[in-house]
Design a protein around this motif. Structure first.
Motif, PDB file in Angstrom:
ATOM      1  N   PHE A 195       2.508  13.789  -0.658  1.00  0.00           N
ATOM      2  CA  PHE A 195       2.368  12.785   0.392  1.00  0.00           C
ATOM      3  C   PHE A 195       2.164  13.451   1.736  1.00  0.00           C
ATOM      4  O   PHE A 195       2.523  14.611   1.929  1.00  0.00           O
ATOM      5  N   GLY A 196       1.666  12.658   2.695  1.00  0.00           N
ATOM      6  CA  GLY A 196       1.672  13.090   4.076  1.00  0.00           C
ATOM      7  C   GLY A 196       3.112  13.078   4.586  1.00  0.00           C
ATOM      8  O   GLY A 196       3.997  12.505   3.938  1.00  0.00           O
ATOM      9  N   PRO A 197       3.363  13.680   5.754  1.00  0.00           N
ATOM     10  CA  PRO A 197       4.736  13.774   6.262  1.00  0.00           C
ATOM     11  C   PRO A 197       5.443  12.426   6.412  1.00  0.00           C
ATOM     12  O   PRO A 197       6.597  12.283   6.011  1.00  0.00           O
ATOM     13  N   LEU A 198       4.767  11.436   6.970  1.00  0.00           N
ATOM     14  CA  LEU A 198       5.391  10.127   7.148  1.00  0.00           C
ATOM     15  C   LEU A 198       5.560   9.414   5.812  1.00  0.00           C
ATOM     16  O   LEU A 198       6.591   8.786   5.566  1.00  0.00           O
ATOM     17  N   GLU A 199       4.586   9.535   4.936  1.00  0.00           N
ATOM     18  CA  GLU A 199       4.711   8.942   3.600  1.00  0.00           C
ATOM     19  C   GLU A 199       5.935   9.515   2.885  1.00  0.00           C
ATOM     20  O   GLU A 199       6.705   8.774   2.269  1.00  0.00           O
ATOM     21  N   ALA A 200       6.109  10.838   2.973  1.00  0.00           N
ATOM     22  CA  ALA A 200       7.250  11.490   2.311  1.00  0.00           C
ATOM     23  C   ALA A 200       8.569  10.984   2.879  1.00  0.00           C
ATOM     24  O   ALA A 200       9.512  10.706   2.121  1.00  0.00           O
ATOM     25  N   LYS A 201       8.652  10.832   4.207  1.00  0.00           N
ATOM     26  CA  LYS A 201       9.890  10.330   4.820  1.00  0.00           C
ATOM     27  C   LYS A 201      10.188   8.903   4.373  1.00  0.00           C
ATOM     28  O   LYS A 201      11.339   8.559   4.085  1.00  0.00           O
ATOM     29  N   ILE A 202       9.157   8.095   4.301  1.00  0.00           N
ATOM     30  CA  ILE A 202       9.340   6.701   3.868  1.00  0.00           C
ATOM     31  C   ILE A 202       9.798   6.660   2.413  1.00  0.00           C
ATOM     32  O   ILE A 202      10.723   5.912   2.067  1.00  0.00           O
ATOM     33  N   LEU A 232      13.332   5.100   0.904  1.00  0.00           N
ATOM     34  CA  LEU A 232      13.365   4.066  -0.126  1.00  0.00           C
ATOM     35  C   LEU A 232      14.041   4.554  -1.408  1.00  0.00           C
ATOM     36  O   LEU A 232      14.710   3.778  -2.090  1.00  0.00           O
ATOM     37  N   TRP A 233      13.882   5.830  -1.750  1.00  0.00           N
ATOM     38  CA  TRP A 233      14.552   6.358  -2.940  1.00  0.00           C
ATOM     39  C   TRP A 233      16.050   6.538  -2.683  1.00  0.00           C
ATOM     40  O   TRP A 233      16.860   6.316  -3.569  1.00  0.00           O
ATOM     41  N   ASP A 234      16.413   6.951  -1.462  1.00  0.00           N
ATOM     42  CA  ASP A 234      17.830   7.157  -1.154  1.00  0.00           C
ATOM     43  C   ASP A 234      18.594   5.846  -1.074  1.00  0.00           C
ATOM     44  O   ASP A 234      19.749   5.769  -1.441  1.00  0.00           O
ATOM     45  N   ASP A 235      17.938   4.824  -0.563  1.00  0.00           N
ATOM     46  CA  ASP A 235      18.545   3.501  -0.472  1.00  0.00           C
ATOM     47  C   ASP A 235      18.068   2.724  -1.698  1.00  0.00           C
ATOM     48  O   ASP A 235      16.898   2.409  -1.803  1.00  0.00           O
ATOM     49  N   SER A 236      18.924   2.438  -2.615  1.00  0.00           N
ATOM     50  CA  SER A 236      18.502   1.860  -3.889  1.00  0.00           C
ATOM     51  C   SER A 236      18.088   0.382  -3.796  1.00  0.00           C
ATOM     52  O   SER A 236      17.687  -0.202  -4.780  1.00  0.00           O
ATOM     53  N   GLU A 237      18.177  -0.186  -2.627  1.00  0.00           N
ATOM     54  CA  GLU A 237      17.780  -1.583  -2.423  1.00  0.00           C
ATOM     55  C   GLU A 237      16.334  -1.642  -1.897  1.00  0.00           C
ATOM     56  O   GLU A 237      15.872  -0.727  -1.238  1.00  0.00           O
ATOM     57  N   GLU A 238      15.668  -2.762  -2.161  1.00  0.00           N
ATOM     58  CA  GLU A 238      14.363  -2.946  -1.545  1.00  0.00           C
ATOM     59  C   GLU A 238      14.559  -3.156  -0.047  1.00  0.00           C
ATOM     60  O   GLU A 238      15.603  -3.631   0.390  1.00  0.00           O
ATOM     61  N   MET A 239      13.548  -2.762   0.726  1.00  0.00           N
ATOM     62  CA  MET A 239      13.674  -2.813   2.186  1.00  0.00           C
ATOM     63  C   MET A 239      12.417  -3.394   2.816  1.00  0.00           C
ATOM     64  O   MET A 239      11.321  -3.256   2.281  1.00  0.00           O
ATOM     65  N   GLU A 242      13.328  -2.586   8.375  1.00  0.00           N
ATOM     66  CA  GLU A 242      14.472  -1.784   7.948  1.00  0.00           C
ATOM     67  C   GLU A 242      14.096  -0.309   7.796  1.00  0.00           C
ATOM     68  O   GLU A 242      14.841   0.579   8.221  1.00  0.00           O
ATOM     69  N   VAL A 243      12.941  -0.043   7.217  1.00  0.00           N
ATOM     70  CA  VAL A 243      12.480   1.344   7.071  1.00  0.00           C
ATOM     71  C   VAL A 243      12.212   1.941   8.448  1.00  0.00           C
ATOM     72  O   VAL A 243      12.625   3.068   8.738  1.00  0.00           O
ATOM     73  N   HIS A 244      11.552   1.179   9.305  1.00  0.00           N
ATOM     74  CA  HIS A 244      11.263   1.639  10.663  1.00  0.00           C
ATOM     75  C   HIS A 244      12.554   2.030  11.379  1.00  0.00           C
ATOM     76  O   HIS A 244      12.622   3.054  12.057  1.00  0.00           O
ATOM     77  N   GLY A 245      13.592   1.228  11.206  1.00  0.00           N
ATOM     78  CA  GLY A 245      14.881   1.505  11.831  1.00  0.00           C
ATOM     79  C   GLY A 245      15.552   2.762  11.296  1.00  0.00           C
ATOM     80  O   GLY A 245      16.325   3.408  11.999  1.00  0.00           O
ATOM     81  N   LYS A 246      15.263   3.130  10.053  1.00  0.00           N
ATOM     82  CA  LYS A 246      15.875   4.313   9.449  1.00  0.00           C
ATOM     83  C   LYS A 246      15.095   5.603   9.731  1.00  0.00           C
ATOM     84  O   LYS A 246      15.567   6.684   9.389  1.00  0.00           O
ATOM     85  N   SER A 265       9.743  -1.557  -2.485  1.00  0.00           N
ATOM     86  CA  SER A 265      10.588  -0.692  -3.297  1.00  0.00           C
ATOM     87  C   SER A 265       9.694   0.245  -4.103  1.00  0.00           C
ATOM     88  O   SER A 265       8.544  -0.087  -4.403  1.00  0.00           O
ATOM     89  N   PRO A 266      10.218   1.413  -4.446  1.00  0.00           N
ATOM     90  CA  PRO A 266       9.434   2.353  -5.255  1.00  0.00           C
ATOM     91  C   PRO A 266       9.145   1.768  -6.638  1.00  0.00           C
ATOM     92  O   PRO A 266       9.975   1.054  -7.205  1.00  0.00           O
ATOM     93  N   VAL A 267       7.990   2.087  -7.166  1.00  0.00           N
ATOM     94  CA  VAL A 267       7.601   1.632  -8.496  1.00  0.00           C
ATOM     95  C   VAL A 267       8.446   2.345  -9.553  1.00  0.00           C
ATOM     96  O   VAL A 267       8.840   1.739 -10.544  1.00  0.00           O
ATOM     97  N   VAL A 268       8.720   3.627  -9.327  1.00  0.00           N
ATOM     98  CA  VAL A 268       9.552   4.417 -10.248  1.00  0.00           C
ATOM     99  C   VAL A 268      10.571   5.211  -9.436  1.00  0.00           C
ATOM    100  O   VAL A 268      10.415   5.381  -8.225  1.00  0.00           O
ATOM    101  N   SER A 269      11.596   5.701 -10.104  1.00  0.00           N
ATOM    102  CA  SER A 269      12.595   6.525  -9.434  1.00  0.00           C
ATOM    103  C   SER A 269      12.000   7.866  -9.009  1.00  0.00           C
ATOM    104  O   SER A 269      10.938   8.269  -9.506  1.00  0.00           O
ATOM    105  N   ARG A 270      12.691   8.572  -8.129  1.00  0.00           N
ATOM    106  CA  ARG A 270      12.245   9.895  -7.684  1.00  0.00           C
ATOM    107  C   ARG A 270      12.114  10.829  -8.895  1.00  0.00           C
ATOM    108  O   ARG A 270      11.140  11.559  -9.016  1.00  0.00           O
ATOM    109  N   GLY A 271      13.095  10.797  -9.798  1.00  0.00           N
ATOM    110  CA  GLY A 271      13.062  11.661 -10.973  1.00  0.00           C
ATOM    111  C   GLY A 271      11.859  11.394 -11.860  1.00  0.00           C
ATOM    112  O   GLY A 271      11.187  12.329 -12.301  1.00  0.00           O
TER     113      GLY A 271
END
Length: 138
Positions: free
Chosen positions: A17-24, A28-35, A39-43, A80-86
């Motif tokens: 991913f690009g730097p901002l994509e990776a941060k987003i 989303l992976w760290d916070d297990s809830e959809e956002m 909410e993402v902008h605030g984080k 929310s992510p389609v799949v988990s980070r793993g």
């Protein structure tokens, strides 16, 4: 899901991913809830100069890439992510390995074997067992 922009110079998610994509994605992976975008902008700490529209554009591009899913909420959308980070890392490493072997054949396998002197001996044992199982199947 196969991402087409693998970057050899990067590390971790920045290879895909690009730097901002990776941060987003990290958020989303760290916070297990959809956002929501808000909410993402605030984080996105330390990224105060990022506009809401920039975050929205990047998140919608991640939806187009098939990495995020988007669902309607009362007055916004939830992402929310389609799949988990793993699972994501598993899929990407598998795709990359297949591509390397398809393009470079035995050279790629030879270099992978050369790199094994730097791995945990337990991983070598697992690899040896996997090779043994593959031979039995043939």
């Amino acid at each position: 899901m196969k991402l087409n922009n693998f970057k050899y110079q990067g590390s971790g998610l920045n290879r895909f991913f690009g730097p901002l994509e990776a941060k987003i994605m990290e958020i989303l992976w760290d916070d297990s809830e959809e956002m929501s975008i808000k909410e993402v902008h605030g984080k996105l700490e330390g990224e105060k100069s990022l506009s809401f529209n920039t975050v929205m554009t990047v998140m919608n591009r991640l939806v187009e890439k098939g990495v995020l899913q988007k669902q309607a909420r009362a007055r916004s959308f939830a992402y929310s992510p389609v799949v988990s980070r793993g699972v994501f890392m598993e899929e990407q490493s598998k795709e990359l390995t297949h591509d390397l072997i398809e393009e470079f054949g035995s050279l790629a396998v030879t270099h992978m074997m050369d790199a094994l002197d730097k791995v945990d001996p337990k991983l070598l044992d697992q690899l040896e067992q996997h090779i043994h199982d593959l031979k039995k199947e043939r």
